[in-house]
Motif scaffolding. Structure first.
Motif, PDB file in Angstrom:
ATOM      1  N   PRO A 233      15.844 -22.220  -6.884  1.00 57.96           N
ATOM      2  CA  PRO A 233      14.616 -22.325  -7.665  1.00 57.96           C
ATOM      3  C   PRO A 233      13.893 -23.638  -7.368  1.00 57.96           C
ATOM      4  CG  PRO A 233      16.484 -22.970  -9.016  1.00 57.96           C
ATOM      5  CD  PRO A 233      17.052 -22.560  -7.674  1.00 57.96           C
ATOM      6  N   VAL A 234      12.563 -23.601  -7.323  1.00 52.20           N
ATOM      7  CA  VAL A 234      11.817 -24.845  -7.237  1.00 52.20           C
ATOM      8  C   VAL A 234      11.977 -25.570  -8.579  1.00 52.20           C
ATOM      9  CG1 VAL A 234       9.619 -23.896  -8.069  1.00 52.20           C
ATOM     10  CG2 VAL A 234       9.608 -25.863  -6.525  1.00 52.20           C
ATOM     11  N   ARG A 235      12.023 -26.882  -8.558  1.00 53.67           N
ATOM     12  CA  ARG A 235      12.183 -27.664  -9.790  1.00 53.67           C
ATOM     13  C   ARG A 235      11.048 -28.655  -9.922  1.00 53.67           C
ATOM     14  NH1 ARG A 235      17.297 -27.274 -12.240  1.00 53.67           N
ATOM     15  NH2 ARG A 235      16.176 -28.355 -13.915  1.00 53.67           N
ATOM     16  N   ASN A 236      10.640 -28.916 -11.164  1.00 53.08           N
ATOM     17  CA  ASN A 236       9.599 -29.907 -11.398  1.00 53.08           C
ATOM     18  C   ASN A 236      10.059 -31.272 -10.909  1.00 53.08           C
ATOM     19  OD1 ASN A 236       7.607 -28.280 -12.563  1.00 53.08           O
ATOM     20  ND2 ASN A 236       8.534 -28.423 -14.590  1.00 53.08           N
ATOM     21  N   ASN A 237       9.139 -32.013 -10.329  1.00 53.33           N
ATOM     22  CA  ASN A 237       9.420 -33.363  -9.856  1.00 53.33           C
ATOM     23  C   ASN A 237       8.103 -34.128  -9.811  1.00 53.33           C
ATOM     24  OD1 ASN A 237       8.129 -32.788  -7.249  1.00 53.33           O
ATOM     25  ND2 ASN A 237       9.969 -31.615  -6.755  1.00 53.33           N
ATOM     26  N   GLU A 238       8.122 -35.282  -9.195  1.00 56.72           N
ATOM     27  CA  GLU A 238       6.922 -36.127  -9.213  1.00 56.72           C
ATOM     28  C   GLU A 238       5.760 -35.522  -8.434  1.00 56.72           C
ATOM     29  OE1 GLU A 238       7.674 -39.318  -5.671  1.00 56.72           O
ATOM     30  OE2 GLU A 238       9.000 -39.484  -7.413  1.00 56.72           O
ATOM     31  N   ARG A 239       6.015 -34.553  -7.562  1.00 51.73           N
ATOM     32  CA  ARG A 239       4.940 -33.916  -6.805  1.00 51.73           C
ATOM     33  C   ARG A 239       4.668 -32.475  -7.238  1.00 51.73           C
ATOM     34  NH1 ARG A 239       6.657 -36.220  -0.818  1.00 51.73           N
ATOM     35  NH2 ARG A 239       5.590 -38.230  -0.992  1.00 51.73           N
ATOM     36  N   TRP A 240       5.533 -31.909  -8.029  1.00 57.13           N
ATOM     37  CA  TRP A 240       5.388 -30.501  -8.416  1.00 57.13           C
ATOM     38  C   TRP A 240       5.522 -30.366  -9.927  1.00 57.13           C
ATOM     39  CZ3 TRP A 240       4.041 -25.884  -6.397  1.00 57.13           C
ATOM     40  CH2 TRP A 240       4.405 -24.723  -7.080  1.00 57.13           C
ATOM     41  N   ASN A 241       4.490 -29.855 -10.566  1.00 54.54           N
ATOM     42  CA  ASN A 241       4.562 -29.556 -11.997  1.00 54.54           C
ATOM     43  C   ASN A 241       4.183 -28.108 -12.259  1.00 54.54           C
ATOM     44  OD1 ASN A 241       1.828 -29.594 -11.569  1.00 54.54           O
ATOM     45  ND2 ASN A 241       1.370 -31.277 -12.971  1.00 54.54           N
ATOM     46  N   GLY A 242       4.423 -27.277 -11.274  1.00 56.83           N
ATOM     47  CA  GLY A 242       4.090 -25.859 -11.386  1.00 56.83           C
ATOM     48  C   GLY A 242       5.123 -25.029 -12.102  1.00 56.83           C
ATOM     49  N   GLY A 243       6.148 -25.679 -12.639  1.00 58.26           N
ATOM     50  CA  GLY A 243       7.152 -24.954 -13.397  1.00 58.26           C
ATOM     51  C   GLY A 243       8.344 -24.521 -12.570  1.00 58.26           C
ATOM     52  N   THR A 244       9.387 -24.126 -13.271  1.00 58.01           N
ATOM     53  CA  THR A 244      10.648 -23.672 -12.680  1.00 58.01           C
ATOM     54  C   THR A 244      10.910 -22.238 -13.120  1.00 58.01           C
ATOM     55  OG1 THR A 244      11.563 -25.903 -12.658  1.00 58.01           O
ATOM     56  CG2 THR A 244      13.137 -24.101 -12.639  1.00 58.01           C
ATOM     57  N   PRO A 245      11.379 -21.380 -12.241  1.00 54.60           N
ATOM     58  CA  PRO A 245      11.665 -19.994 -12.632  1.00 54.60           C
ATOM     59  C   PRO A 245      12.655 -19.933 -13.793  1.00 54.60           C
ATOM     60  CG  PRO A 245      11.778 -20.240 -10.255  1.00 54.60           C
ATOM     61  CD  PRO A 245      11.660 -21.616 -10.810  1.00 54.60           C
ATOM     62  N   ASP A 246      12.431 -19.009 -14.706  1.00 55.84           N
ATOM     63  CA  ASP A 246      13.340 -18.889 -15.845  1.00 55.84           C
ATOM     64  C   ASP A 246      14.617 -18.159 -15.443  1.00 55.84           C
ATOM     65  OD1 ASP A 246      12.685 -16.185 -15.730  1.00 55.84           O
ATOM     66  OD2 ASP A 246      11.344 -16.257 -17.465  1.00 55.84           O
ATOM     67  N   LEU A 247      15.557 -18.117 -16.384  1.00 55.17           N
ATOM     68  CA  LEU A 247      16.874 -17.543 -16.093  1.00 55.17           C
ATOM     69  C   LEU A 247      16.774 -16.071 -15.721  1.00 55.17           C
ATOM     70  CD1 LEU A 247      19.943 -17.705 -15.989  1.00 55.17           C
ATOM     71  CD2 LEU A 247      19.981 -17.323 -18.477  1.00 55.17           C
ATOM     72  N   ALA A 248      15.934 -15.322 -16.410  1.00 55.83           N
ATOM     73  CA  ALA A 248      15.814 -13.895 -16.109  1.00 55.83           C
ATOM     74  C   ALA A 248      15.339 -13.680 -14.678  1.00 55.83           C
ATOM     75  CB  ALA A 248      14.857 -13.237 -17.102  1.00 55.83           C
ATOM     76  N   THR A 249      14.409 -14.525 -14.215  1.00 54.38           N
ATOM     77  CA  THR A 249      13.932 -14.423 -12.835  1.00 54.38           C
ATOM     78  C   THR A 249      15.042 -14.710 -11.851  1.00 54.38           C
ATOM     79  OG1 THR A 249      11.662 -15.023 -13.443  1.00 54.38           O
ATOM     80  CG2 THR A 249      12.316 -15.408 -11.151  1.00 54.38           C
ATOM     81  N   MET A 250      15.797 -15.768 -12.105  1.00 52.71           N
ATOM     82  CA  MET A 250      16.856 -16.144 -11.176  1.00 52.71           C
ATOM     83  C   MET A 250      17.968 -15.107 -11.153  1.00 52.71           C
ATOM     84  SD  MET A 250      15.694 -18.690  -9.653  1.00 52.71           S
ATOM     85  CE  MET A 250      17.156 -18.873  -8.640  1.00 52.71           C
ATOM     86  N   ARG A 251      18.262 -14.506 -12.284  1.00 52.10           N
ATOM     87  CA  ARG A 251      19.300 -13.473 -12.307  1.00 52.10           C
ATOM     88  C   ARG A 251      18.858 -12.260 -11.488  1.00 52.10           C
ATOM     89  NH1 ARG A 251      23.529 -13.267 -15.538  1.00 52.10           N
ATOM     90  NH2 ARG A 251      23.277 -11.029 -15.996  1.00 52.10           N
ATOM     91  N   ARG A 252      17.614 -11.876 -11.655  1.00 50.84           N
ATOM     92  CA  ARG A 252      17.141 -10.688 -10.938  1.00 50.84           C
ATOM     93  C   ARG A 252      17.060 -10.933  -9.434  1.00 50.84           C
ATOM     94  NH1 ARG A 252      11.161  -7.874 -11.547  1.00 50.84           N
ATOM     95  NH2 ARG A 252      11.447  -6.321  -9.871  1.00 50.84           N
ATOM     96  N   VAL A 253      16.510 -12.066  -9.021  1.00 51.69           N
ATOM     97  CA  VAL A 253      16.364 -12.312  -7.585  1.00 51.69           C
ATOM     98  C   VAL A 253      17.729 -12.524  -6.935  1.00 51.69           C
ATOM     99  CG1 VAL A 253      16.000 -14.822  -7.717  1.00 51.69           C
ATOM    100  CG2 VAL A 253      14.994 -13.525  -5.844  1.00 51.69           C
ATOM    101  N   THR A 254      18.675 -13.099  -7.666  1.00 52.53           N
ATOM    102  CA  THR A 254      20.031 -13.265  -7.133  1.00 52.53           C
ATOM    103  C   THR A 254      20.688 -11.903  -6.915  1.00 52.53           C
ATOM    104  OG1 THR A 254      20.254 -15.413  -8.236  1.00 52.53           O
ATOM    105  CG2 THR A 254      22.276 -14.323  -7.524  1.00 52.53           C
ATOM    106  N   ALA A 255      20.525 -11.005  -7.872  1.00 54.20           N
ATOM    107  CA  ALA A 255      21.066  -9.655  -7.715  1.00 54.20           C
ATOM    108  C   ALA A 255      20.408  -8.938  -6.544  1.00 54.20           C
ATOM    109  CB  ALA A 255      20.863  -8.864  -9.010  1.00 54.20           C
TER     110      ALA A 255
END
Length: 374
Positions: A233-255
């Motif tokens: 997942p992309v994570r917020n940092n000093e150059r990115w504030n576009g958000g991080t995928p939620d758990l439901a998204t990560m579970r589905r894409v991992t599956a």
């Protein structure tokens, strides 16, 4: 059409029916793994120069500020890693620095190297001398560049990230998915055990994720060289504030990844960036390279968990946790590539195979990792 595919002569056909089947996959459609694996490594940030300016990346530094490790610094990092029991030297840096990086190119020339790949080869030699197996991530590579360093690497890698054209790849020097796929294809042609992955949440949609996973699968089916696919997942940092995928998204894409990929290809979730405890039942079987010595220089705000925490994760889900080398075992044992036997296998170079088989340390350490596996 995948952006840049025609430019780099990449012939990857994505079947619409396969996309639809993958889009229907949910976490309950997959089974949990039977074990978890990890590698013990050190991060070696060879240079922070990069030709790209992706809006989510904190790793690259602009011209005039980019660093370039000396070989003495590389040796010190690798020596500390070997003393801590690590087996992998993970060489990270931005893609081949362009002509804007005059200071980097000038330093390489002063040290007697004609390119960053010439220098990477020297750095890999240092890692081998200090008892670590190199795994390099130099970004997009031509065939000539990869050939220059392949024999001194146990494995290599590049993140595909996405087959979509996303705004996060901003600027005049945009990453092109076609070039990424060409690099993955080159690794297959050269029989380099390879790691790739997708980056979730940079403007990619569900169809993009499905197509990215299917593109990776097609190249693996063609060459048999993909050892693991990272779902990051992309994570917020000093150059990115576009958000991080939620758990439901990560579970589905991992599956989706577990269903898309053959059983011999591991699905990896980085434990400092993803909620791995909640992803293992979706098919995650590898926790990646974790360092007891160095920071994650690509994601410095997100510290590596201690090895004890990895054991806690494994205990919580009732699975054994075993250490692996940066090259997966199937590339070291009898090869299935065109019926080639182990003695004839070209997956791992004689230099790397000799390091692993050495009768003295660090060969004993490498063999110990292999022999500890169930």
């Amino acid at each position: 059409m995948i952006p840049g595919a025609a430019r780099y002569d990449v012939d990857v056909a994505i079947d619409e029916a396969d996309v639809e089947r993958l889009l229907a996959v949910m976490p309950e459609d997959v089974a949990a793994p039977t074990e978890l694996t990890y590698a013990r490594n050190v991060f070696v940030p060879l240079t922070t120069a990069c030709r790209y300016t992706c809006t989510y990346c904190t790793y690259f530094d602009p011209p005039g500020a980019a660093s370039l490790l000396s070989l003495a610094e590389v040796r010190d990092i690798c020596r500390r890693g070997a003393e801590a029991g690590c087996t992998e030297a993970l060489f990270t840096f931005g893609d081949d620095p362009d002509d804007r990086y005059t200071e980097v190119h000038g330093q390489l020339e002063e040290w007697g190297y004609g390119s960053i790949h010439d220098y990477l080869r020297a750095a890999c030699e240092v890692a081998l001398e200090e008892g670590l197996l190199p795994h390099s991530n130099p970004g997009d590579q031509t065939r000539e560049q990869m050939e220059r360093v392949a024999d001194v690497n146990a494995s290599m890698g590049v993140m595909l990230e996405t087959t979509a054209d996303v705004d996060a790849h901003a600027g005049p020097r945009r990453k092109e998915p076609g070039q990424r796929l060409a690099t993955i294809r080159t690794a297959g042609e050269l029989a380099v055990p390879f790691t790739t992955g997708i980056l979730v949440g940079i403007g990619d949609g569900w169809r993009d994720r499905a197509e990215s996973l299917l593109a990776i699968r097609e190249l693996h089916e063609r060459y048999g060289h993909i050892q693991e696919v990272i779902i990051q997942p992309v994570r917020n940092n000093e150059r990115w504030n576009g958000g991080t995928p939620d758990l439901a998204t990560m579970r589905r894409v991992t599956a989706m990844a577990r269903v898309a990929l053959p059983d011999e290809v591991s699905v990896q979730a980085p434990p400092n960036l993803a909620p791995v405890r909640e992803l293992i039942d979706c098919g995650v079987d590898d926790l990646g390279g974790v360092s007891p010595v160095t920071d994650d220089h690509v994601n410095p705000e997100y510290a590596w968990p201690a090895l004890e925490e990895l054991r806690s994760i494994a205990d919580d889900v009732g699975l054994p946790l075993t250490e692996r080398l940066p090259v997966y075992e199937q590339f070291l044992s009898t090869s299935s590539r065109d019926g080639v036997t182990e003695s004839e296998s070209n997956w791992v170079s004689p230099r790397i195979r000799a390091a692993i088989r050495a009768e003295t340390d660090p060969g004993e350490r490498f063999r110990g990792v292999l022999e500890s596996r169930p």
